[in-house]
Design a protein around this motif. Structure first.
Motif, PDB file in Angstrom:
ATOM      1  N   ASN A 142      33.603 -20.037  19.420  1.00 41.72           N
ATOM      2  CA  ASN A 142      33.621 -18.633  19.848  1.00 41.72           C
ATOM      3  C   ASN A 142      34.353 -18.477  21.181  1.00 41.72           C
ATOM      4  O   ASN A 142      35.146 -17.543  21.365  1.00 41.72           O
ATOM      5  CB  ASN A 142      32.194 -18.101  19.971  1.00 41.72           C
ATOM      6  N   ASN A 143      34.075 -19.394  22.112  1.00 42.96           N
ATOM      7  CA  ASN A 143      34.774 -19.347  23.404  1.00 42.96           C
ATOM      8  C   ASN A 143      36.269 -19.602  23.234  1.00 42.96           C
ATOM      9  O   ASN A 143      37.104 -19.019  23.926  1.00 42.96           O
ATOM     10  CB  ASN A 143      34.180 -20.373  24.365  1.00 42.96           C
ATOM     11  N   TRP A 144      36.591 -20.481  22.304  1.00 44.48           N
ATOM     12  CA  TRP A 144      37.992 -20.796  21.987  1.00 44.48           C
ATOM     13  C   TRP A 144      38.722 -19.531  21.522  1.00 44.48           C
ATOM     14  O   TRP A 144      39.807 -19.192  22.003  1.00 44.48           O
ATOM     15  CB  TRP A 144      37.998 -21.861  20.907  1.00 44.48           C
ATOM     16  N   ILE A 145      38.105 -18.839  20.561  1.00 40.68           N
ATOM     17  CA  ILE A 145      38.697 -17.601  20.042  1.00 40.68           C
ATOM     18  C   ILE A 145      38.839 -16.561  21.154  1.00 40.68           C
ATOM     19  O   ILE A 145      39.866 -15.882  21.284  1.00 40.68           O
ATOM     20  CB  ILE A 145      37.837 -17.049  18.890  1.00 40.68           C
ATOM     21  N   THR A 146      37.795 -16.439  21.984  1.00 39.74           N
ATOM     22  CA  THR A 146      37.825 -15.466  23.078  1.00 39.74           C
ATOM     23  C   THR A 146      38.949 -15.761  24.053  1.00 39.74           C
ATOM     24  O   THR A 146      39.656 -14.849  24.518  1.00 39.74           O
ATOM     25  CB  THR A 146      36.474 -15.461  23.801  1.00 39.74           C
ATOM     26  N   SER A 147      39.152 -17.053  24.377  1.00 33.92           N
ATOM     27  CA  SER A 147      40.212 -17.434  25.333  1.00 33.92           C
ATOM     28  C   SER A 147      41.587 -17.058  24.813  1.00 33.92           C
ATOM     29  O   SER A 147      42.437 -16.544  25.555  1.00 33.92           O
ATOM     30  CB  SER A 147      40.153 -18.938  25.608  1.00 33.92           C
ATOM     31  N   ILE A 148      41.820 -17.296  23.509  1.00 34.68           N
ATOM     32  CA  ILE A 148      43.121 -16.959  22.915  1.00 34.68           C
ATOM     33  C   ILE A 148      43.334 -15.446  22.926  1.00 34.68           C
ATOM     34  O   ILE A 148      44.421 -14.951  23.262  1.00 34.68           O
ATOM     35  CB  ILE A 148      43.219 -17.523  21.488  1.00 34.68           C
ATOM     36  N   GLY A 198      46.167 -12.961  24.988  1.00 37.51           N
ATOM     37  CA  GLY A 198      46.942 -11.890  24.375  1.00 37.51           C
ATOM     38  C   GLY A 198      46.793 -10.578  25.114  1.00 37.51           C
ATOM     39  O   GLY A 198      47.761  -9.827  25.288  1.00 37.51           O
ATOM     40  N   GLU A 199      45.561 -10.287  25.544  1.00 39.57           N
ATOM     41  CA  GLU A 199      45.330  -9.062  26.309  1.00 39.57           C
ATOM     42  C   GLU A 199      46.096  -9.083  27.631  1.00 39.57           C
ATOM     43  O   GLU A 199      46.626  -8.063  28.090  1.00 39.57           O
ATOM     44  CB  GLU A 199      43.828  -8.875  26.570  1.00 39.57           C
ATOM     45  N   GLN A 200      46.167 -10.268  28.273  1.00 42.52           N
ATOM     46  CA  GLN A 200      46.921 -10.399  29.524  1.00 42.52           C
ATOM     47  C   GLN A 200      48.412 -10.136  29.309  1.00 42.52           C
ATOM     48  O   GLN A 200      49.062  -9.458  30.099  1.00 42.52           O
ATOM     49  CB  GLN A 200      46.714 -11.788  30.120  1.00 42.52           C
ATOM     50  N   ILE A 201      48.932 -10.689  28.184  1.00 43.16           N
ATOM     51  CA  ILE A 201      50.352 -10.483  27.884  1.00 43.16           C
ATOM     52  C   ILE A 201      50.627  -9.016  27.574  1.00 43.16           C
ATOM     53  O   ILE A 201      51.675  -8.467  27.914  1.00 43.16           O
ATOM     54  CB  ILE A 201      50.773 -11.376  26.695  1.00 43.16           C
ATOM     55  N   ALA A 202      49.653  -8.356  26.947  1.00 46.79           N
ATOM     56  CA  ALA A 202      49.848  -6.958  26.556  1.00 46.79           C
ATOM     57  C   ALA A 202      49.910  -6.016  27.756  1.00 46.79           C
ATOM     58  O   ALA A 202      50.537  -4.946  27.686  1.00 46.79           O
ATOM     59  CB  ALA A 202      48.723  -6.529  25.616  1.00 46.79           C
ATOM     60  N   ARG A 203      49.281  -6.376  28.852  1.00 48.26           N
ATOM     61  CA  ARG A 203      49.250  -5.512  30.039  1.00 48.26           C
ATOM     62  C   ARG A 203      50.563  -5.642  30.810  1.00 48.26           C
ATOM     63  O   ARG A 203      51.058  -6.748  31.029  1.00 48.26           O
ATOM     64  CB  ARG A 203      48.079  -5.862  30.935  1.00 48.26           C
ATOM     65  N   TYR A 204      51.145  -4.548  31.211  1.00 54.78           N
ATOM     66  CA  TYR A 204      52.397  -4.586  31.973  1.00 54.78           C
ATOM     67  C   TYR A 204      52.408  -3.468  33.009  1.00 54.78           C
ATOM     68  O   TYR A 204      51.670  -2.484  32.902  1.00 54.78           O
ATOM     69  CB  TYR A 204      53.606  -4.432  31.038  1.00 54.78           C
ATOM     70  N   ASN A 205      53.267  -3.658  34.011  1.00 57.52           N
ATOM     71  CA  ASN A 205      53.462  -2.648  35.060  1.00 57.52           C
ATOM     72  C   ASN A 205      54.615  -1.748  34.642  1.00 57.52           C
ATOM     73  O   ASN A 205      55.755  -2.194  34.488  1.00 57.52           O
ATOM     74  CB  ASN A 205      53.767  -3.335  36.388  1.00 57.52           C
ATOM     75  N   PHE A 206      54.306  -0.503  34.445  1.00 52.68           N
ATOM     76  CA  PHE A 206      55.305   0.428  33.928  1.00 52.68           C
ATOM     77  C   PHE A 206      56.519   0.524  34.847  1.00 52.68           C
ATOM     78  O   PHE A 206      57.671   0.490  34.390  1.00 52.68           O
ATOM     79  CB  PHE A 206      54.660   1.811  33.753  1.00 52.68           C
TER      80      PHE A 206
END
Length: 576
Positions: free
Chosen positions: A109-115, A119-127
Motif C-alpha cells: 500500500n505504501n509502495w502504491i501511495t509513493s508512486i 505522479g501528483e508532484q509531476i502534475a503540479r506546475y507553476n503557471f
C-alpha cells in the motif's frame, strides 16, 4: 458434555390423524408403523387409545444412552485437553502469519501511495514559469526529468521488493507463492539493464513492450474464449417504450429479514412475503389510488424450520380461494387456510414426502382438477391431488432428473408440464388419459427457471441468468426444438433460483431477473416461428439479491432487495 439426541426431529411429526397439534403421547402397541405411533390430545379424546406420555418414553430410552455417554466422556477427557493445547499453538502460528501478511499489505500500500504521490508532484506546475518558457521559446528539459523519474522508480521498487522478501519465507509452500514471485520479477526485470547515462533506446522499449504483451496474452485468450457474439442481443427499446413500472414511493413495507418468496392473491388485496422461516400476510388497498402503507394482518411463525422459498395463493373460484401454500428449505409444504374475514391463517396440512429443499411449486389453474406440483433438491417432481376427503396426497412422483429440480411451468390447459434442473436437462411431461404424467421429451439445455409463453412456445433462463432460450413446437411430431437464444446484457450474471421467470398473459410481459436488474420484456407472438422480443424496462438495484413477483392482471410488480430491506411496489403505466 453430551446429551442424548434422537436422529429424528420429533417436532416435525404429526399425530396419526393429522390434527396439526403437538404430539404428546406414544401408542406402544406392537405391529404399528412409525406414522401410527404418535397421538395428540385430540386423538386421545376421540380414540381412547392406551398410550404412554411422550416424556416418559423419552426418559426410558435415553437413560442407558446417557450412561454410555458418561463412560465415553471419562475416556476422551485427557485427549481433549491435549487437543485444546494443540489448538492454542495453531492459533499462535495463525496470529504470526497474519502479522506477516499485514506487514506485506502495508508495504505494498505504501509502495502504491509513493508512486501516486510522485505522479501528483509531476502534475503540479507553476503557471507563470511555464508561461515564461513559452514566451521566450524555451523547451523544458523533459528528457532529463524522464531519466530521473525512471531512476527514482528503480530505487523505490528495489527497496520495496527487498522489504517484501523479508516476510516471504513462511509462505514458500503456499498456493500462489510462485505467481507472487513472478510478479516481483516482472517489476525488477525491466530495470536491471537500464543505463541512466544513455537515452531510453528503442530496443529497450521493444523489450518492455514484449514483457507487457506476455502478461496481457492470458487475459486476451480468456476474453476471446467467451464468444460474446455467439448469441443475438436482446433488443432494448430506448425510444417509443410502450409501458413501464413506476415505483409508488410511499407504498412500502420494511422487511429486514431475508425475503426469498412473495405472492399476490387473485384481486391484489393480499400479499404474502417470506421472512426467513416465517411468513407475513399483508393487506393493501385494492385500487392503490390512496397511498397507504400495507397493513400487517398476521405473522405465521415457528411452523417451517428453515427458510421459506416458495409462496402461492390458490386463485381458482372454489372453496380454497385465498388459501396459501408455502414451500421451504426444510423439505415441507404447508397449506394455510384463512378464516372468513381473511385476517387469520392456520396450518391445515403439512406435506412431508420430499426429503430435501423445495425449490419450486405451482398450482394448476385448470378447472378440471385440484393439483399442486413441486420440484425439490431431492431430484424429484411430485404431484399432489385433493382427495374426496378434502386432504392432500402425493399421487405421483417423477424421478427423471439426476440432480436438483430448479423450475416448473404448466400450460393453461393443465396437461403439459415443463421442468428444468441442475442436470442441464429440460423435461416435457404430458398428462395421459389415465391422469398419469409421463415424460415425452428430454432437451439438453441448462436452465434455472422456465415458463410457457403459449402452448407451442416456452422460454428457459440459463443457470447464470444471462441467457434466454426460446423453444417452439414442431407441428409434424409435436416435439419442441430450439428456436433462438438471447443474451441479456443489462446487469451481469446473477442466480435467479427463487425469482423465477414469470410470463403475464394479460399484459404479454415476461418478467426476468438478471444480476442487478429486473427486466420487463414484451413479446409479440404473431406465429409460433415469429416472436418479437423487446426489452421495455430494466429496473436496476444496487445489490443482486432481489426477489419478486407480478400480479395476475400485470398491474402490480412487487420486489424485495437486500439493500433497501423493504417491500417495494411498482404500478404498470402505459406510455402515450
Amino acid at each position: 458434555m453430551f446429551n442424548p439426541k434422537p436422529i429424528e426431529n420429533l417436532c416435525d411429526y404429526q399425530c396419526f390423524l393429522n390434527h396439526c397439534m403437538p404430539i404428546c403421547a406414544v401408542n406402544m402397541q406392537p405391529g404399528l408403523t412409525s406414522n401410527q405411533r404418535f397421538v395428540c390430545k385430540n386423538c386421545i379424546k376421540i380414540t381412547h387409545l392406551p398410550v404412554s406420555p411422550l416424556k416418559d418414553v423419552i426418559q426410558t430410552i435415553e437413560k442407558p444412552i446417557q450412561q454410555k455417554l458418561n463412560s465415553y466422556e471419562q475416556i476422551i477427557a485427557p485427549y481433549l485437553e491435549l487437543l485444546k493445547q494443540l489448538y492454542g499453538n495453531i492459533s499462535l502460528m495463525e496470529s504470526i502469519i497474519l502479522q506477516q501478511l499485514d506487514q506485506m499489505t502495508t508495504i505494498v500500500n505504501n509502495w502504491i501511495t509513493s508512486i501516486k504521490e510522485r505522479g501528483e508532484q509531476i502534475a503540479r506546475y507553476n503557471f507563470f514559469d511555464q508561461l515564461d518558457l513559452i514566451i521566450t521559446k524555451q523547451q523544458p528539459k523533459n528528457q532529463l526529468e524522464t531519466k530521473q523519474c525512471y531512476f527514482d522508480l528503480i530505487t523505490l521498487n528495489k527497496t520495496q521488493v527487498k522489504q517484501l522478501n523479508q516476510y516471504l519465507d513462511p509462505f514458500k509452500y503456499f498456493q500462489g507463492y510462485s505467481k507472487f514471485q513472478l510478479l516481483l520479477k516482472y517489476i525488477i526485470v525491466s530495470q536491471d539493464q537500464y543505463d541512466i547515462k544513455e537515452d531510453f533506446t528503442f530496443s529497450e522499449k521493444q523489450r518492455l513492450q514484449s514483457i507487457s504483451k506476455q502478461k496481457q496474452q492470458p487475459l486476451e485468450q480468456e476474453l476471446s474464449g467467451q464468444q460474446y457474439n455467439q448469441y443475438p442481443l436482446l433488443k432494448e427499446c430506448s425510444v417509443n417504450i410502450s409501458f413501464s413500472y413506476e415505483i409508488i414511493p410511499k407504498l412500502t413495507f420494511e422487511q429486514g429479514e431475508l425475503c426469498q418468496a412473495l405472492a399476490i392473491n387473485y384481486n391484489n388485496t393480499l400479499i404474502a412475503i417470506a421472512s426467513e422461516c416465517n411468513i407475513n400476510i399483508l393487506k393493501i388497498n385494492q385500487s392503490l389510488n390512496q397511498i397507504n402503507r400495507p397493513q400487517l394482518l398476521q405473522s405465521l411463525q415457528k411452523i417451517h424450520k428453515n427458510h421459506v422459498t416458495i409462496l402461492n395463493f390458490f386463485k381458482k373460484e372454489s372453496l380454497m380461494l385465498n388459501f396459501l401454500v408455502s414451500g421451504s428449505l426444510d423439505s415441507t409444504i404447508i397449506i394455510w387456510t384463512p378464516d372468513q374475514q381473511q385476517i387469520n391463517w392456520n396450518a391445515l396440512f403439512k406435506l412431508r414426502d420430499h426429503s430435501y429443499a423445495i425449490n419450486c411449486l405451482l398450482i394448476s389453474q385448470s378447472s378440471r382438477d385440484h393439483l399442486m406440483i413441486s420440484g425439490s433438491a431431492d431430484k424429484t417432481i411430485k404431484f399432489w391431488s385433493l382427495t374426496i376427503q378434502n386432504s392432500w396426497t402425493c399421487s405421483q412422483t417423477i424421478k427423471e432428473h439426476t440432480s436438483y429440480v430448479y423450475g416448473l411451468s404448466i400450460n393453461d390447459e393443465g396437461n403439459k408440464l415443463l421442468s428444468c434442473g441442475n442436470d442441464n436437462y429440460i423435461l416435457i411431461i404430458h398428462k395421459s388419459y389415465k391422469q398419469q404424467w409421463q415424460v415425452k421429451q428430454k432437451i439438453h439445455n441448462d436452465g434455472i427457471s422456465i415458463s410457457f409463453i403459449t402452448d407451442e412456445i416456452f422460454v428457459c433462463q440459463s443457470i447464470e441468468g444471462t441467457l434466454l432460450t426460446f423453444h417452439i413446437m414442431d407441428q409434424t411430431n409435436g416435439e419442441y426444438i430450439k428456436q433462438n437464444s438471447f443474451q441479456i446484457q443489462t446487469g451481469g450474471k446473477g442466480n435467479s433460483l427463487y425469482f423465477p421467470l414469470h410470463y403475464n398473459k394479460s399484459k404479454n410481459i415476461l418478467l426476468s431477473k438478471n444480476g442487478h436488474n429486473v427486466n420487463l420484456i414484451s413479446l409479440a407472438t404473431n406465429s409460433p416461428s415469429d416472436c418479437q422480443i423487446i426489452l421495455e424496462q430494466a429496473i436496476f438495484f444496487v445489490q443482486n439479491m432481489i426477489f419478486g413477483t407480478m400480479s395476475d392482471d400485470g398491474n402490480l410488480l412487487i420486489t424485495w432487495d437486500s439493500k433497501s430491506s423493504e417491500i417495494q411496489f411498482r404500478k404498470y403505466k402505459e406510455k402515450l
